[in-house]
Every structure is written in structure tokens, then in C-alpha cells.
Design a protein around this motif. Structure first.
Motif, PDB file in Angstrom:
ATOM      1  N   ILE A   1      -0.437   3.772 -16.486  1.00  9.67           N
ATOM      2  CA  ILE A   1      -0.388   2.415 -17.049  1.00  9.67           C
ATOM      3  C   ILE A   1      -1.125   2.375 -18.397  1.00  9.67           C
ATOM      4  O   ILE A   1      -0.636   1.808 -19.370  1.00  9.67           O
ATOM      5  CB  ILE A   1      -0.967   1.392 -16.047  1.00  9.67           C
ATOM      6  CG1 ILE A   1      -0.064   1.350 -14.807  1.00  9.67           C
ATOM      7  CG2 ILE A   1      -1.072   0.006 -16.667  1.00  9.67           C
ATOM      8  CD1 ILE A   1      -0.626   0.572 -13.647  1.00  9.67           C
ATOM      9  N   ILE A   2      -2.277   3.036 -18.440  1.00 12.55           N
ATOM     10  CA  ILE A   2      -3.054   3.050 -19.691  1.00 12.55           C
ATOM     11  C   ILE A   2      -2.252   3.749 -20.798  1.00 12.55           C
ATOM     12  O   ILE A   2      -2.180   3.260 -21.928  1.00 12.55           O
ATOM     13  CB  ILE A   2      -4.424   3.741 -19.478  1.00 12.55           C
ATOM     14  CG1 ILE A   2      -5.317   2.853 -18.613  1.00 12.55           C
ATOM     15  CG2 ILE A   2      -5.110   4.039 -20.810  1.00 12.55           C
ATOM     16  CD1 ILE A   2      -6.571   3.506 -18.089  1.00 12.55           C
TER      17      ILE A   2
ATOM     18  N   SER B   1       0.802  -1.224   0.000  1.00 12.11           N
ATOM     19  CA  SER B   1       0.000   0.000   0.000  1.00 12.11           C
ATOM     20  C   SER B   1       0.832   1.270   0.000  1.00 12.11           C
ATOM     21  O   SER B   1       0.330   2.330  -0.328  1.00 12.11           O
ATOM     22  CB  SER B   1      -0.945   0.006   1.188  1.00 12.11           C
ATOM     23  OG  SER B   1      -0.179  -0.042   2.367  1.00 12.11           O
ATOM     24  N   ASN B   2       2.087   1.171   0.340  1.00 12.10           N
ATOM     25  CA  ASN B   2       2.913   2.369   0.305  1.00 12.10           C
ATOM     26  C   ASN B   2       3.337   2.734  -1.120  1.00 12.10           C
ATOM     27  O   ASN B   2       3.695   3.872  -1.388  1.00 12.10           O
ATOM     28  CB  ASN B   2       4.167   2.187   1.164  1.00 12.10           C
ATOM     29  CG  ASN B   2       3.794   2.125   2.631  1.00 12.10           C
ATOM     30  OD1 ASN B   2       2.755   2.664   3.021  1.00 12.10           O
ATOM     31  ND2 ASN B   2       4.607   1.457   3.414  1.00 12.10           N
ATOM     32  N   GLU B   3       3.275   1.712  -1.972  1.00 15.48           N
ATOM     33  CA  GLU B   3       3.647   1.995  -3.357  1.00 15.48           C
ATOM     34  C   GLU B   3       2.484   2.708  -4.035  1.00 15.48           C
ATOM     35  O   GLU B   3       1.337   2.426  -3.781  1.00 15.48           O
ATOM     36  CB  GLU B   3       3.945   0.679  -4.075  1.00 15.48           C
ATOM     37  CG  GLU B   3       5.143  -0.037  -3.506  1.00 15.48           C
ATOM     38  CD  GLU B   3       5.143  -1.501  -3.871  1.00 15.48           C
ATOM     39  OE1 GLU B   3       5.627  -1.834  -4.946  1.00 15.48           O
ATOM     40  OE2 GLU B   3       4.635  -2.305  -3.077  1.00 15.48           O
ATOM     41  N   LYS B   4       2.802   3.624  -4.909  1.00 20.05           N
ATOM     42  CA  LYS B   4       1.752   4.394  -5.600  1.00 20.05           C
ATOM     43  C   LYS B   4       1.588   3.864  -7.023  1.00 20.05           C
ATOM     44  O   LYS B   4       2.570   3.681  -7.732  1.00 20.05           O
ATOM     45  CB  LYS B   4       2.135   5.877  -5.645  1.00 20.05           C
ATOM     46  CG  LYS B   4       2.187   6.521  -4.267  1.00 20.05           C
ATOM     47  CD  LYS B   4       0.819   7.060  -3.854  1.00 20.05           C
ATOM     48  CE  LYS B   4       0.813   7.583  -2.436  1.00 20.05           C
ATOM     49  NZ  LYS B   4       0.302   6.629  -1.445  1.00 20.05           N
ATOM     50  N   TYR B   5       0.357   3.616  -7.400  1.00 19.33           N
ATOM     51  CA  TYR B   5       0.086   3.200  -8.765  1.00 19.33           C
ATOM     52  C   TYR B   5      -0.933   4.136  -9.386  1.00 19.33           C
ATOM     53  O   TYR B   5      -1.922   4.487  -8.752  1.00 19.33           O
ATOM     54  CB  TYR B   5      -0.432   1.766  -8.804  1.00 19.33           C
ATOM     55  CG  TYR B   5       0.599   0.776  -8.344  1.00 19.33           C
ATOM     56  CD1 TYR B   5       1.678   0.462  -9.160  1.00 19.33           C
ATOM     57  CD2 TYR B   5       0.501   0.180  -7.092  1.00 19.33           C
ATOM     58  CE1 TYR B   5       2.641  -0.442  -8.726  1.00 19.33           C
ATOM     59  CE2 TYR B   5       1.458  -0.717  -6.669  1.00 19.33           C
ATOM     60  CZ  TYR B   5       2.526  -1.032  -7.482  1.00 19.33           C
ATOM     61  OH  TYR B   5       3.468  -1.919  -7.073  1.00 19.33           O
ATOM     62  N   ASP B   6      -0.674   4.507 -10.613  1.00 22.42           N
ATOM     63  CA  ASP B   6      -1.529   5.454 -11.290  1.00 22.42           C
ATOM     64  C   ASP B   6      -2.058   4.767 -12.545  1.00 22.42           C
ATOM     65  O   ASP B   6      -1.296   4.448 -13.458  1.00 22.42           O
ATOM     66  CB  ASP B   6      -0.652   6.681 -11.617  1.00 22.42           C
ATOM     67  CG  ASP B   6      -1.405   7.717 -12.431  1.00 22.42           C
ATOM     68  OD1 ASP B   6      -2.557   7.444 -12.790  1.00 22.42           O
ATOM     69  OD2 ASP B   6      -0.806   8.776 -12.702  1.00 22.42           O
TER      70      ASP B   6
ATOM     71  N   ILE C   1       8.659  -3.403 -19.199  1.00 24.00           N
ATOM     72  CA  ILE C   1       7.333  -3.071 -18.657  1.00 24.00           C
ATOM     73  C   ILE C   1       7.484  -2.191 -17.410  1.00 24.00           C
ATOM     74  O   ILE C   1       8.350  -2.439 -16.576  1.00 24.00           O
ATOM     75  CB  ILE C   1       6.544  -4.370 -18.347  1.00 24.00           C
ATOM     76  CG1 ILE C   1       6.279  -5.140 -19.649  1.00 24.00           C
ATOM     77  CG2 ILE C   1       5.221  -4.054 -17.650  1.00 24.00           C
ATOM     78  CD1 ILE C   1       5.709  -6.535 -19.466  1.00 24.00           C
ATOM     79  N   ILE C   2       6.646  -1.153 -17.319  1.00 20.78           N
ATOM     80  CA  ILE C   2       6.729  -0.223 -16.184  1.00 20.78           C
ATOM     81  C   ILE C   2       6.352  -0.923 -14.865  1.00 20.78           C
ATOM     82  O   ILE C   2       5.690  -1.960 -14.884  1.00 20.78           O
ATOM     83  CB  ILE C   2       5.822   1.020 -16.390  1.00 20.78           C
ATOM     84  CG1 ILE C   2       4.375   0.588 -16.681  1.00 20.78           C
ATOM     85  CG2 ILE C   2       6.358   1.913 -17.495  1.00 20.78           C
ATOM     86  CD1 ILE C   2       3.379   1.725 -16.611  1.00 20.78           C
TER      87      ILE C   2
END
Lengths: 202, 612
Positions: free
Chosen positions: A115-116, A106-111, B357-358
Motif C-alpha cells: 500500500i505504501i 481476516s482471510n483477506e491478506k493486506y500488506d 485504487i488497489i
């Protein structure tokens, strides 16, 4: 003719059912078909991927890297994870929604936008829509898998007929859920139709 | 049932057994083998045969042997590590032989995807003198199952039907025969010295067994399951899933190669292989797991003084470990083509390689949201923290099942895990060799019946100071919720005597036996502490129900005004239903209201709500 599809998503989204519906449609259209799924640990919110191939020959169950004609994604980061399977002029159709992993990361940020954009940059023929929303409108968010598949058929991303997919839903989905799934497929077909007519943005 | 069906390899095997006139089926679940028995159980009434989930693989095999001794056409199913459990009766059975055909379906798991080992059952065939059939897809799995029954009956020998994950779990279009219930009567047991393995009998039977291997090797040389394709000068010998990897790898360069597909790896079809290599200059062996075919081939070359190059695992052309695929087949074949100075197979340019890959969300396997095991593990974790303050170390021995995931972060509570039933015995060994340690063994309900009970007896008899935590979620959850002796239900759905775990623990001589509901965190913690403090063997049965079997009507929610953002609920529990998008955690739709987060929240910010 041989056609290879990667279907991917997260445990619980219905990758296995989607793969089965597509496989049966291909089989009923006169092709040999084979699928391979990751089972076991994956049911617990892990990544799930199904390799599906149909055509004139019996194939190995795994698609080699760089050879899939199409990726069908139920979750957008899982599409990115499997991008190395796609061939150079391959296509993608995916749900735009992202599922964040459980607590530990949960500390990692994903946007999801990032990705799209990454996917669209690499693959021109990408359809990315909020199919979860379409499924919700159709009557049940769980029919999202059928919604994505319906769009893939309608957009002619598969060398199989959309009407034959509707027949598979009728024969394979228990009566209780049949209409919701038919609605989900039809509603996303409509969305694709409007998109192709230029009424909506891709 | 006369047309095409879309079937998993495991389902095809079940229908193959029915087509062969199956009368008796036993097994113990284990990925990737489980669906064979599940398909049989679903069809048992329709096709009139008996099916059971046995308590473990040894018992499953012995039960099937009893049926076979009575003349029944039988199958027993397990995964490769289960075969180790069953190996004791198996090694003797092979001397005696069988009466009714007996097929052992054993699934191997290259990778491994969900196993403790990368064992190769073909090598077990060689070891135990049991013929092995090795299909490559669902149609072949179906045909070979029928053939397995046929040769078992003809030669009165048990037969291995061996698959790997990509054969067991691939789905294909399969053409089935018209399936009918077996109408043959079971002959029944006739008393004979033949069924009693005395040293004298073993000595008599051994030469017969060895002779049989030669006969079978000859029979297999004429089998349609070993066949050649192509006319090239480079020979490829392969089997199982690798056969398809090879075919696709060489699809654009077919003229270079001839392929021999071995469907009957043991006894090695010598004559067929010698015929194949006659016109061949060099040989490539492509096979997953052991260098089984390669060893057989090299042995054959030595035996007949043949001198031809063999490229396989032994000269590092192909890897010994891990699952194969088309890419591995291509890379290996290209290494050989380089050596032979022949132009390589083309590898198509990729759109993107894996390392381009990212960064993406990592999804490690995790206990389900609301799983009872999380509460129990967290309770023990808290107790071990308290003990640590007194300089006492707590060592946790795990076992095989869902609860092996207690090893995953953030719980990280499992210190050892070896094989089914080993947790309690390992804890016993650790308890005698570590000063100032408390030793806890976790074991699931199905594993307890599988092979936990002898370890309990050993702990009591030898006075080991261990705490046995039975994680009883009333099912075999890891493999798909099969019934077991603690569920009060048979495989065929009939009610049966429920075997009482507490009763067993007590009758084995454990004096401290407690039962606690796993949804009560504070009581779990209190009783865990008491059990650990108890001097001598102690046991606690933590009882709950697997969350994927019951639909919960409860949910938890976080009061954003009360929450201080300490993140204890997120970081210590690893619950998939709690996520953190901003500073305040959020409880998501998949919450089942188990209440563990409520119990750990220091400011009382989490509340239970009824769904809807």
C-alpha cells in the motif's frame, strides 16, 4: 488563497480532534475555515475522513475529487482509500502503520508495504513515518494524531506556522494531556528536521 | 462572547436559540440533530433555561407546545424520521398556532449517512403549512435560528429550522453576539378556547392558516436570506448545502450564471423568484432530496403563464437520490450547457480515479469489542440452530439502535428493521402468519421507552406469541450516551425516579419476565431458550453496561499451545479485538475481557488476564 486538506484514519484514532486543532490554527491565523466529518457509524472502527478547507472564502463542506492540496493520514490504507481526492501535485504525510479490520475480513491478506509503495508511486511528495512509535516515545500512543500534524506543520506542508500549531495545542488540549501532546509534536518535528538534513531516509 | 468561534452547525443553532432568548428546550436524540440539544443542555444553567431529553419526538413536541402555550420561547429538536413520530400533534398545532415562539429544528440526512430514509423536511413544511428556513453554513444557521424565533413570535406560527448533515455537522468560524440569559418572564397559561382543537375551531382557523401562507410568502420575498449573485443569463436556483456546491462548480465561469439562493423554501418567496427570472433565459435547479424548489418553480410558471426551460431532477439532469457534492453540481450543469450548446465547465484532470485504487481493508460497521449485544445475539443464534434441527424457524425482528448492527456479518441475526419501536409489533404480525416459527423482537432500553411500550401492550392484549429481548445497556448508546428514563438521571444531571423496565413488562401483563446479566453467555443462552419455549408473550431483560462508558480492567489472551486454529472465535463472533495474522488468532489491545470468546472456544485455549 484557499487550501484543502483531507484528514483520514480509523475510528478511535483522533481524526476529529486533529481536524479541530488544524482548523483552529487556521482560524487564529486569520482565515475562514470549514470542516466536514463523517460521524455516526464511523466510531466503531470504521473509516473516518474529515474534509477541511481554509482561506479567504466560505466553501462547501466537501472537497471535490482531485482537488485536495494535502492528505494527512493517521492510517496508511485510509490514505490510499482517499487518494482520489488529491490534486495532481498534492502532498501526503501519513503514519506508516496499518490497522487490520476486524474478524470478518481476516482471510483477506493486506500488506502495508504494498500500500505504501502504491501511494509513493502515485505521489512524489509523500512523507511516511511510524508516527505511532514517535507518539509512544513522547509518552502516549494516543497522541499519534498530534504527532502527524506536528510533522505536517514543521515540514511546511501547510501554509500555516508550526509555532501557531503549538499555541493551539496549548489553548485546546486539557492541561492533563498538554505536555504529552507538545512532546509528540516536537519529537516528530525533530524527526522531520533530521530527515530534511539527510540524516534519515524518507 | 463577542468574537469568532469555531462551531459546528448544530452548536451555532443552539447559540442562535440562546441569543433569541430561549426559555424551554426539548428533544429526542438522532443523528445529525443531537448536538443541538447537547449544546443547549451544557448551557442551560448558565443562560437560565429549561432543557430535557423527552421520551420521544411526539412527547418532546407536545411538551414544548405546552411551554409555548404558556408564552415561553421554545425549541424542539429531532431528525427527519423523528418528525414522522411528531407529525400527529404538529398537524393540529399548525391550525392553532402558538403563543411563545416555537422553533422545530429538524435535520435531514441526504445520503443517507445514518438514517432510514432520505426525507425532505421542506416538503413537510408544504404539507403542514409551517414556514421552513434552510441555512447553508454555521454562520447562517446561527442567524436563521434567531430569525426563526422572530417570525414565530410575530406570526404566532411554529417554524421549521431545517438543516442537512453537511450543515449540521460542518464546522465553521462563526461570529456570535454577546449572549445573555433570557430575562423576560414567562407570561403563563391563560385559559382560552383557542387551545382546544374542536372541529368548529379547526374550520375557523383553516382560512386564517391559508391566508398566513400568502403573508409569509410576501415577507420572505423581502428576506435577506433569499439573495441573488452574478449577472449571467443562465439562472441557477439553489438552497442549503447545494448553494456552496454550485458556487464552487461555477467559480471559473461566473459570467455565464446568476444564482438565486433560497433560504426560505416554504412558503415559496414568489415575488423574489419572479424578479430573478425576468432577466434569465434558462433555469437550472440544484437541490438535494425532493424536487421541492423545482416543483414550486414549475407551479409558478403555470400560474403566471411563464414559458422558460427548467432543468432539474424532472428531466434527469440531477439525481433524485443520494448526497450531492461539487462533482454532481458540475456534471449536471455541464449537461445543461451541452443542451444550450455552450462550452462546458472544465473538470480538472484527476491524479487518480477511485477505481484505480488497489484493494484495501473493508471496514464495515461492527458492534464494539466487548459489546453486550454480541453475547446476546450469539446466544440467540445458538438457540435458533438447535430449534432448526427440530424444523422450527426462528425469526428475529430488530429495531433502531446500536443493536441494528446485529444484522452485520458474521452474526447476521436481524431479519427485519423498520423504524423506532416497530420490532415487537412486526414480530407479532409475523407470529400470526408463519407456521412453525418462533418470533423474537430485540429492543434497546431507550427505544423501549420511546415507542416500545404500546407494542408490548398490544402483544399481550392480542395474545401474540412473541419473545421480547430488551437489550438494556443503561444508555442511549447509538447517539452518544444520552440519559433516558431507565438511567435515573435527567438531561441536566439531576437524580430522578428510575423507570423499571421489568416492572413495566410485568404490569403490561407479561407473565414470563426474566433478567439476566449479559456477560454470562451460558445463562443468556439458557434463558433465551426458555423464553422462546414459553407459550405466549415472554420477555427477557439482558442487562449490561455500554462498553464505551466503562473502562475495563480485564483482557483475554489465547494460549498458542492449546489453540487448534479452528477460527471459531474469529469467524463466528466478529469481535473487533480478535484478528488473524497467521494460523493462530490474536487478541488485541482493544479487548475488554467480556469473555464471549472464552465461552465459545471448544478447546479452552482462551484465558482471562488482569490488565497490567
Amino acid at each position: 488563497m484557499n487550501f484543502s486538506v483531507i484528514i483520514c484514519g480509523v475510528g478511535g484514532q483522533g481524526v476529529v480532534l486533529a481536524s479541530r486543532l488544524l482548523a483552529i490554527t487556521a482560524m487564529n491565523s486569520g482565515f475562514h475555515v470549514n470542516t466536514a466529518e463523517t460521524l455516526g457509524m464511523s466510531q466503531r472502527e470504521g473509516s473516518v475522513v474529515s474534509h477541511l478547507q481554509f482561506g479567504d472564502d466560505i466553501k462547501s463542506s466537501l472537497i471535490p475529487e482531485g482537488s485536495a492540496d494535502l492528505i494527512i493520514g493517521l492510517e496508511v490504507s485510509e490514505v490510499a482509500r482517499n487518494l482520489h481526492f488529491l490534486k495532481k501535485n498534492g502532498k501526503i504525510i501519513t503514519n506508516s502503520k496499518m490497522i487490520l479490520p476486524s474478524a470478518r475480513s481476516s482471510n483477506e491478506k493486506y500488506d502495508s508495504e504494498k500500500i505504501i509503495n502504491f501511494i509513493k508511486e502515485k505521489v512524489k511528495s509523500t512523507i511516511c513515518i511510524d508516527f505511532s512509535e514517535i507518539a509512544k516515545v513522547a509518552g502516549n500512543p494516543k497522541s499519534m494524531n498530534v504527532s502527524v500534524l506536528g510533522a505536517a506543520f514543521y515540514a511546511e506542508f501547510l501554509p500555516l506556522k508550526y509555532d501557531n500549531f503549538l499555541k493551539t495545542i496549548e489553548s485546546e488540549i486539557p492541561e492533563k494531556y498538554r505536555n504529552i501532546n507538545l512532546n509528540a509534536a516536537k519529537l516528530s518535528a525533530e524527526t522531520i528536521f533530521n530527515m530534511q538534513e539527510g540524516h534519515d531516509e524518507q | 462572547m463577542n468574537n469568532k468561534h469555531f462551531l459546528m452547525g448544530n452548536e451555532a443553532i443552539a447559540y442562535g436559540a440562546i441569543a433569541a432568548g430561549l426559555q424551554f428546550a426539548t428533544g429526542y436524540p438522532g443523528t445529525p440533530s443531537t448536538e443541538v440539544m447537547e449544546t443547549l443542555i451544557k448551557n442551560a444553567k448558565k443562560y437560565n433555561f429549561y432543557a430535557e431529553w423527552s421520551t420521544n419526538e411526539k412527547v418532546a413536541l407536545e411538551t414544548a407546545i405546552g411551554a409555548s402555550f404558556s408564552g415561553a420561547s421554545s425549541i424542539v429538536t429531532m431528525k427527519q424520521v423523528g418528525l414522522n413520530v411528531a407529525s400527529d400533534p404538529l398537524m393540529s398545532l399548525t391550525y392553532l398556532g402558538v403563543k411563545g415562539p416555537l422553533v422545530l429544528l429538524v435535520t435531514d440526512d441526504p445520503g443517507p449517512h445514518s438514517s432510514q430514509t432520505e426525507q425532505d423536511t421542506r416538503s413537510f413544511g408544504l404539507f403542514s403549512n409551517i414556514p421552513v428556513l434552510d441555512p447553508s453554513n454555521s454562520q447562517e444557521a446561527y442567524e436563521m435560528t434567531k430569525y426563526a424565533f422572530e417570525i414565530s413570535k410575530k406570526y404566532e406560527t411554529p417554524v421549521f429550522l431545517r438543516t442537512t448533515t453537511r450543515v449540521s455537522h460542518r464546522c465553521d468560524d462563526v461570529v456570535l453576539d454577546d449572549l445573555k440569559p433570557s430575562n423576560e418572564d414567562i407570561e403563563g397559561f391563560s385559559k382560552s378556547s383557542r387551545w382546544v382543537i374542536f372541529p368548529k375551531l379547526a374550520a375557523e382557523r383553516h382560512p386564517i392558516l391559508e391566508k398566513l401562507q400568502e403573508t409569509l410568502s410576501k415577507e420572505f420575498s423581502n428576506s435577506k436570506f433569499n439573495f441573488k449573485t452574478g449577472t449571467g443569463k443562465i439562472g441557477i436556483i439553489t438552497s442549503g448545502a447545494s448553494y456552496h456546491y454550485v458556487n464552487e462548480a461555477i467559480s471559473n465561469n461566473k459570467d455565464l450564471f446568476s444564482v438565486l439562493k433560497i433560504g426560505t423554501p416554504y412558503p415559496f418567496p414568489e415575488k423574489k423568484v419572479i424578479e430573478f427570472i425576468n432577466d434569465i433565459e434558462s433555469i437550472i435547479v440544484v437541490e438535494e432530496l425532493d424536487s421541492y424548489l423545482e416543483d414550486q418553480l414549475l407551479q409558478l410558471f403555470g400560474k403566471y403563464g411563464i414559458s422558460k426551460a427548467v432543468y432539474g431532477k424532472k428531466n434527469n439532469i440531477f439525481p433524485y437520490c443520494g448526497e450531492y457534492g461539487i462533482d454532481i453540481a458540475k456534471v449536471g450543469i455541464n449537461k445543461v450547457l451541452d443542451i444550450l450548446k455552450i462550452q462546458r465547465i472544465e473538470i480538472p484532470e484527476k491524479l487518480i480515479s477511485k477505481n484505480e485504487i488497489i484493494p484495501l481493508p473493508v471496514r464495515p460497521p461492527n458492534l464494539c469489542a466487548g459489546c453486550m449485544h454480541r453475547t446476546v445475539f450469539y446466544a440467540f443464534k445458538e438457540v435458533s440452530k438447535e430449534l432448526k434441527k427440530q424444523n422450527i424457524q426462528t425469526i428475529f425482528s430488530g429495531d433502531i439502535g446500536c443493536y441494528t448492527l446485529g444484522n452485520a456479518p458474521p452474526l447476521e441475526l436481524i431479519d427485519t428493521c423498520l423504524c423506532m419501536g416497530a420490532g415487537i409489533s412486526i414480530a407479532g404480525g409475523i407470529s400470526r402468519t408463519n407456521k412453525n416459527s418462533k418470533n423474537v423482537a430485540f429492543i434497546g432500553d431507550s427505544t423501549f421507552f420511546h415507542s416500545g411500550i404500546p407494542a408490548v401492550i398490544n402483544a399481550v392484549y392480542n395474545k401474540a406469541d412473541v419473545t421480547i429481548a430488551v437489550l438494556d445497556n443503561r444508555t442511549t448508546a447509538m447517539t452518544g450516551h444520552q440519559p433516558h428514563p431507565g438511567t435515573g438521571k435527567t438531561a441536566l444531571g439531576e437524580a430522578t425516579k428510575l423507570i423499571d423496565i421489568e416492572g413495566i413488562l410485568k404490569s403490561c401483563g407479561i407473565e414470563f419476565v426474566k433478567t439476566v446479566s449479559a456477560d454470562d453467555f451460558l445463562t443468556c443462552k439458557e434463558i433465551s431458550r426458555a423464553a422462546i419455549d414459553y407459550n405466549g408473550p415472554s420477555a427477557v431483560v439482558f442487562r449490561g453496561t455500554c462498553v464505551s462508558l466503562v473502562k475495563s480492567t480485564k483482557k483475554c489472551t489465547i494460549n498458542k499451545n492449546k489453540c487448534t486454529g479452528c477460527k471459531i472465535c474469529v469467524e463466528r463472533l466478529g469481535c473487533p479485538a480478535i484478528t488473524l495474522n497467521g494460523d493462530i488468532p490474536e487478541i488485541m489491545e482493544n479487548c475488554t475481557g467480556c469473555g464471549l470468546c472464552m465461552a465459545v472456544c471448544p478447546v479452552d485455549a482462551i484465558k482471562e488476564v488482569d490488565e497490567q
